[in-house]
Design a protein around this motif. Structure first.
Motif, PDB file in Angstrom:
ATOM      1  N   MET A 343     -10.419  -4.358  48.615  1.00  0.00           N
ATOM      2  CA  MET A 343     -10.475  -5.720  49.363  1.00  0.00           C
ATOM      3  C   MET A 343      -9.152  -6.348  49.019  1.00  0.00           C
ATOM      4  SD  MET A 343     -13.113  -6.225  50.796  1.00  0.00           S
ATOM      5  CE  MET A 343     -12.662  -7.751  51.342  1.00  0.00           C
ATOM      6  N   ILE A 344      -8.458  -5.966  47.717  1.00  0.00           N
ATOM      7  CA  ILE A 344      -7.062  -6.640  47.420  1.00  0.00           C
ATOM      8  C   ILE A 344      -6.140  -5.949  48.415  1.00  0.00           C
ATOM      9  CG2 ILE A 344      -5.175  -6.337  46.009  1.00  0.00           C
ATOM     10  CD1 ILE A 344      -6.976  -6.769  43.590  1.00  0.00           C
ATOM     11  N   GLY A 345      -6.087  -4.610  48.701  1.00  0.00           N
ATOM     12  CA  GLY A 345      -5.673  -3.752  49.622  1.00  0.00           C
ATOM     13  C   GLY A 345      -5.454  -4.340  51.273  1.00  0.00           C
ATOM     14  N   VAL A 346      -6.847  -4.608  51.488  1.00  0.00           N
ATOM     15  CA  VAL A 346      -7.188  -4.971  52.971  1.00  0.00           C
ATOM     16  C   VAL A 346      -6.750  -6.292  53.364  1.00  0.00           C
ATOM     17  CG1 VAL A 346      -8.793  -5.000  54.667  1.00  0.00           C
ATOM     18  CG2 VAL A 346      -8.814  -3.077  53.190  1.00  0.00           C
ATOM     19  N   LEU A 347      -7.092  -7.133  52.223  1.00  0.00           N
ATOM     20  CA  LEU A 347      -6.990  -8.796  52.464  1.00  0.00           C
ATOM     21  C   LEU A 347      -5.622  -9.159  52.111  1.00  0.00           C
ATOM     22  CD1 LEU A 347      -9.043 -11.033  53.117  1.00  0.00           C
ATOM     23  CD2 LEU A 347      -9.417 -11.435  50.821  1.00  0.00           C
ATOM     24  N   VAL A 348      -5.003  -8.838  51.113  1.00  0.00           N
ATOM     25  CA  VAL A 348      -3.810  -9.530  50.571  1.00  0.00           C
ATOM     26  C   VAL A 348      -2.480  -8.789  51.266  1.00  0.00           C
ATOM     27  CG1 VAL A 348      -2.622 -10.215  48.601  1.00  0.00           C
ATOM     28  CG2 VAL A 348      -4.834 -10.209  48.490  1.00  0.00           C
ATOM     29  N   VAL A 349      -2.600  -7.290  51.083  1.00  0.00           N
ATOM     30  CA  VAL A 349      -1.267  -7.091  51.374  1.00  0.00           C
ATOM     31  C   VAL A 349      -0.820  -7.141  53.001  1.00  0.00           C
ATOM     32  CG1 VAL A 349       0.042  -4.770  51.468  1.00  0.00           C
ATOM     33  CG2 VAL A 349      -1.432  -5.094  49.512  1.00  0.00           C
ATOM     34  N   PRO A 350      -1.836  -6.907  53.783  1.00  0.00           N
ATOM     35  CA  PRO A 350      -1.418  -7.086  55.246  1.00  0.00           C
ATOM     36  C   PRO A 350      -1.123  -8.438  55.764  1.00  0.00           C
ATOM     37  CG  PRO A 350      -3.356  -5.829  55.088  1.00  0.00           C
ATOM     38  CD  PRO A 350      -3.141  -6.381  53.715  1.00  0.00           C
ATOM     39  N   THR A 351      -1.656  -9.293  54.930  1.00  0.00           N
ATOM     40  CA  THR A 351      -1.541 -10.829  55.294  1.00  0.00           C
ATOM     41  C   THR A 351      -0.136 -11.325  54.658  1.00  0.00           C
ATOM     42  OG1 THR A 351      -3.868 -11.454  54.912  1.00  0.00           O
ATOM     43  CG2 THR A 351      -2.462 -13.222  54.421  1.00  0.00           C
ATOM     44  N   VAL A 352       0.368 -10.798  53.689  1.00  0.00           N
ATOM     45  CA  VAL A 352       1.569 -11.182  52.983  1.00  0.00           C
ATOM     46  C   VAL A 352       2.659 -10.478  54.006  1.00  0.00           C
ATOM     47  CG1 VAL A 352       3.245 -10.955  51.351  1.00  0.00           C
ATOM     48  CG2 VAL A 352       0.815 -11.511  50.568  1.00  0.00           C
ATOM     49  N   LEU A 353       2.417  -9.394  54.427  1.00  0.00           N
ATOM     50  CA  LEU A 353       3.329  -8.776  55.422  1.00  0.00           C
ATOM     51  C   LEU A 353       3.432  -9.438  56.504  1.00  0.00           C
ATOM     52  CD1 LEU A 353       2.498  -4.811  54.683  1.00  0.00           C
ATOM     53  CD2 LEU A 353       4.775  -6.225  54.034  1.00  0.00           C
ATOM     54  N   SER A 354       2.349  -9.927  57.233  1.00  0.00           N
ATOM     55  CA  SER A 354       2.260 -10.512  58.448  1.00  0.00           C
ATOM     56  C   SER A 354       2.916 -11.866  58.120  1.00  0.00           C
ATOM     57  CB  SER A 354       0.714 -10.847  59.098  1.00  0.00           C
ATOM     58  OG  SER A 354       0.104  -9.764  59.158  1.00  0.00           O
ATOM     59  N   MET A 355       2.747 -12.602  57.107  1.00  0.00           N
ATOM     60  CA  MET A 355       3.580 -13.866  57.095  1.00  0.00           C
ATOM     61  C   MET A 355       5.028 -13.757  57.186  1.00  0.00           C
ATOM     62  SD  MET A 355       1.240 -15.482  53.741  1.00  0.00           S
ATOM     63  CE  MET A 355      -0.139 -16.188  53.964  1.00  0.00           C
ATOM     64  N   ILE A 356       5.582 -12.585  56.305  1.00  0.00           N
ATOM     65  CA  ILE A 356       7.081 -12.383  56.522  1.00  0.00           C
ATOM     66  C   ILE A 356       7.437 -12.244  57.937  1.00  0.00           C
ATOM     67  CG2 ILE A 356       8.737 -10.673  55.441  1.00  0.00           C
ATOM     68  CD1 ILE A 356       6.963 -10.387  53.075  1.00  0.00           C
ATOM     69  N   TRP A 357       6.576 -11.256  58.593  1.00  0.00           N
ATOM     70  CA  TRP A 357       7.122 -10.925  59.798  1.00  0.00           C
ATOM     71  C   TRP A 357       7.074 -12.194  60.813  1.00  0.00           C
ATOM     72  CZ3 TRP A 357       7.750  -6.253  62.087  1.00  0.00           C
ATOM     73  CH2 TRP A 357       7.945  -6.150  63.448  1.00  0.00           C
ATOM     74  N   PHE A 358       6.019 -12.705  60.742  1.00  0.00           N
ATOM     75  CA  PHE A 358       5.761 -13.989  61.546  1.00  0.00           C
ATOM     76  C   PHE A 358       7.066 -15.071  61.274  1.00  0.00           C
ATOM     77  CE2 PHE A 358       1.662 -12.283  62.987  1.00  0.00           C
ATOM     78  CZ  PHE A 358       1.913 -12.470  64.363  1.00  0.00           C
ATOM     79  N   THR A 359       7.204 -15.080  59.843  1.00  0.00           N
ATOM     80  CA  THR A 359       8.450 -16.363  59.660  1.00  0.00           C
ATOM     81  C   THR A 359       9.795 -15.819  60.156  1.00  0.00           C
ATOM     82  OG1 THR A 359       7.043 -16.792  57.605  1.00  0.00           O
ATOM     83  CG2 THR A 359       9.362 -17.179  57.625  1.00  0.00           C
ATOM     84  N   ALA A 360      10.134 -14.483  60.066  1.00  0.00           N
ATOM     85  CA  ALA A 360      11.271 -14.202  60.320  1.00  0.00           C
ATOM     86  C   ALA A 360      11.515 -14.040  61.809  1.00  0.00           C
ATOM     87  CB  ALA A 360      11.478 -12.524  60.073  1.00  0.00           C
TER      88      ALA A 360
END
Length: 495
Positions: A343-360
Motif C-alpha cells: 500500500m505504501i508503494g502503490v499509494l505514496v510513491v506514485p502520488t509524490v512522483l505525479s506531484m513533482i511531474w505536474f508541478t514542473a
C-alpha cells in the motif's frame, strides 16, 4: 495451449457489437453515450465521491493496521521484482501516457480556461490549479488502483485462487462465482479493459502524431495515426511474446529513465526556483484541502458543478473503469510483498512522483502563458506540451525525449493489457498463452484504428465512464470480501 475460457468468446461478441454500432452510426452512438454519461455524472456524482474517498481512507487504514504485516503469498515468499522495477511497472501501467498528455495541459486549463472556483489567470487560480491537479492524480486515484490490486493479489497469492475478478467475491457468494455470476463479472472486466486500452492507444497515437508534426512536419490525420499504431502494435506484440520478466520489465525501467530525464530537463530549463516553491506550497494546499475536495459536490453553484462533472467526476469514473486492468497487472507483479509495503508503494510513491511531474510541467506552462508570447491555453491538448517546449532551450532534444517516452508508455500499456486480457480469458492463468495475448493485442489495435477512422474515440471514452458505475459496485463488494477473508484468517490464527 492452455484452455481458453468462455468469457473470451462472450466478450469478443460484445466488443464486435459495440464497435459495429460505433462504425455504422458514430454520431448516434456518441449522442446516446454522452446523454447517459451526463445523467450518471449529475445523478451519481455524490456516490462516486463517497466511493473513492472510502477507498482512500481504507488504504490509509491498511498501512497502519496490524494486518499490514500479512504477506501477499506464503509467509516465506519474497518479491519477484526489485523495488525499482516494481514501482516502474505499476507506474507505467497506472498512468503512462496520461502524464505526458495532461502534464502541461491540465494545470494550464485550471489556471487560464476554467478554474474550479477562482477567477481565471489570478494568483488564487494558480494555486488552485496545482491543488486540483494533485487531487485528480494523487492519493484518491492510486487508492482505486491499489485496493483493486490488493484484493486480487491477496486472493491470487495468499488464497491460491485463479487471477480473476470473480473469485475475489467467493467469501460473499461462495461457489456461485464459478458459474454464470462469475462469468458475467469477468466478461464485464474484460470488456472495460479492452475499451479502456483501445481509447488510450487512440489518444497516444494522436499525441505521437502531433509531436512528429511539430518536429518533422508529418501530416496530422488518420493515415499517420494508422501507421503509428501499426508500428507500435508490432513492438508491443514482440514484447508480449517475450514474457513478463523481460519485455514489460525492461520497457518499464526504460520509461522511468526517460521520464526522469525529461523531468530533469524541464526543472533545469524552466522556472526552477518557482517550480520548487510551487511544489512545496501546493503540497500544503493539497493536504489542507484534501477532505473538502474529497466531498465537494457544489450543490448550490451550478457553474462549479459543471467543472466537477468535467474534471473530478470524469477522473473518478476513469480510474474506476481502468481498475480491472491496472489492478490485475499490479497484483500480478506484487507477489511476496506485505500489505503495508504494497500500500505504501502503490499509494505514496506514485502520488509524490505525479506531484513533482505536474508541478514542473504545469508551472512551466503557466509561466509560458503569462509571458504572452504564445497562447498555450488555446492549443489542442495533444499539442500543448510541444508548443511549451518551443519556448525553452534545447526544445528539439526535449521534444524527441517526450515522443520516445510517449511511445514507450504506449507500448508498455498495450503490452500490460494483452497480458491481463490473456489472464482473464484463460481461467486466470498467471502465465497466459502467447497466442491469446497476440489475439487480444491485434483486437485492441484494430478497435483504436477503426474508431479513429470514424471519429468514435469520444463515444468510446463515454462507454468507459458509463462502465465505471456497475464496476464500482463490484469494487465495493471486493473490499468487503477482503475484510471478511482477513477476519476469518485472524480468527484461525487466534484459535
Amino acid at each position: 495451449m492452455k484452455k481458453i475460457s468462455t468469457t473470451f468468446y462472450i466478450t469478443l461478441v460484445a466488443v464486435i457489437l459495440a464497435v459495429g454500432y460505433g462504425v455504422i452510426a458514430p454520431k448516434h452512438f456518441e449522442e446516446i453515450t454522452s446523454t447517459i454519461q451526463a445523467y450518471i455524472s449529475d445523478s451519481f456524482g455524490w456516490y462516486y465521491l463517497l466511493t473513492v474517498s472510502m477507498l482512500f481512507f481504507i488504504s490509509v487504514y491498511l498501512i497502519f493496521s496490524p494486518t499490514g504485516k500479512i504477506r501477499l503469498g506464503k509467509d516465506n515468499d519474497r518479491p519477484q521484482f526489485s523495488m525499482f522495477s516494481w514501482l516502474a511497472m505499476l507506474f507505467s501501467a497506472g498512468m503512462g501516457i496520461g502524464l505526458v498528455f495532461y502534464g502541461a495541459a491540465e494545470p494550464l486549463s485550471h489556471y487560464a480556461v476554467s478554474p474550479a472556483t477562482e477567477a481565471p489567470e489570478t494568483k488564487a487560480a494558480y494555486k488552485e490549479a496545482m491543488q486540483s491537479t494533485f487531487f485528480h492524480w494523487g492519493f484518491h486515484a492510486w487508492s482505486v488502483y491499489g485496493m483493486t490490486a490488493l484484493v486480487l493479489a491477496y486472493f491470487q497469492f495468499r488464497k491460491r485462487q485463479p487471477g480473476l475478478i470473480s473469485v475475489t467475491l467467493r467469501p460473499i457468494f461462495g461457489d456461485r462465482v464459478d458459474g454464470k455470476l462469475g462469468t458475467v463479472i469477468d466478461v464485464f472486466a474484460i470488456f472495460a479493459t479492452v475499451f479502456g486500452v483501445a481509447t488510450s492507444l487512440g489518444f497516444g497515437a494522436v499525441q505521437i502524431n502531433a509531436g512528429l508534426n511539430y518536429l518533422f512536419g508529418i501530416s496530422i490525420g488518420f493515415w499517420s495515426q494508422f501507421f503509428i499504431i501499426a508500428v507500435v502494435t508490432v513492438l508491443f506484440l514482440a514484447s508480449a511474446w517475450s514474457g513478463l520478466g523481460k519485455g514489460i520489465k525492461i520497457l518499464s525501467n526504460a520509461n522511468m529513465i526517460l521520464a526522469l530525464a525529461l523531468l530533469v530537463f524541464i526543472i533545469a530549463l524552466g522556472p526552477t526556483l518557482l517550480i520548487f516553491n510551487m511544489f512545496t506550497d501546493s503540497i500544503g494546499g493539497y493536504l489542507e484541502n484534501l477532505i473538502r475536495m474529497s466531498f465537494r459536490t457544489a450543490p448550490l453553484t451550478p457553474e462549479n458543478r459543471i467543472w466537477l462533472n468535467g474534471w473530478t467526476l470524469f477522473y473518478w469514473s476513469w480510474w474506476i473503469a481502468w481498475a480491472p486492468f491496472v489492478g490485475m497487472f499490479i497484483a500480478r507483479v506484487s507477489k511476496g510483498r506485505t500489505i503495508r509495503e504494497f500500500m505504501i508503494g502503490v499509494l505514496v510513491v506514485p502520488t509524490v512522483l505525479s506531484m513533482i511531474w505536474f508541478t514542473a510541467f504545469g508551472t512551466t506552462a503557466i509561466e509560458t502563458q503569462k509571458a504572452g508570447i504564445i497562447d498555450l491555453a488555446a492549443s489542442a491538448t495533444e499539442l500543448t506540451i510541444f508548443e511549451m517546449f518551443s519556448e525553452l532551450p534545447l526544445s528539439f532534444i526535449i521534444s524527441v525525449i517526450a515522443i520516445l517516452l510517449i511511445t514507450s508508455f504506449f507500448i508498455t500499456s498495450a503490452d500490460s493489457a494483452t497480458f491481463v486480457l490473456g489472464m482473464q480469458s484463460s481461467y486466470g492463468s498467471l502465465t497466459p498463452p502467447n497466442n491469446l495475448k497476440v489475439v487480444w493485442g491485434v483486437i485492441q489495435s484494430a478497435i483504436a484504428v477503426i474508431l479513429l477512422y470514424v471519429g468514435g474515440l469520444g463515444a468510446l471514452q463515454n462507454v468507459i465512464i458509463i462502465a465505471a458505475l456497475p464496476f464500482s459496485i463490484i469494487l465495493i463488494m471486493m473490499v468487503v470480501s477482503l475484510f471478511k477473508s482477513l477476519k476469518d484468517e485472524k480468527n484461525r490464527i487466534q484459535r
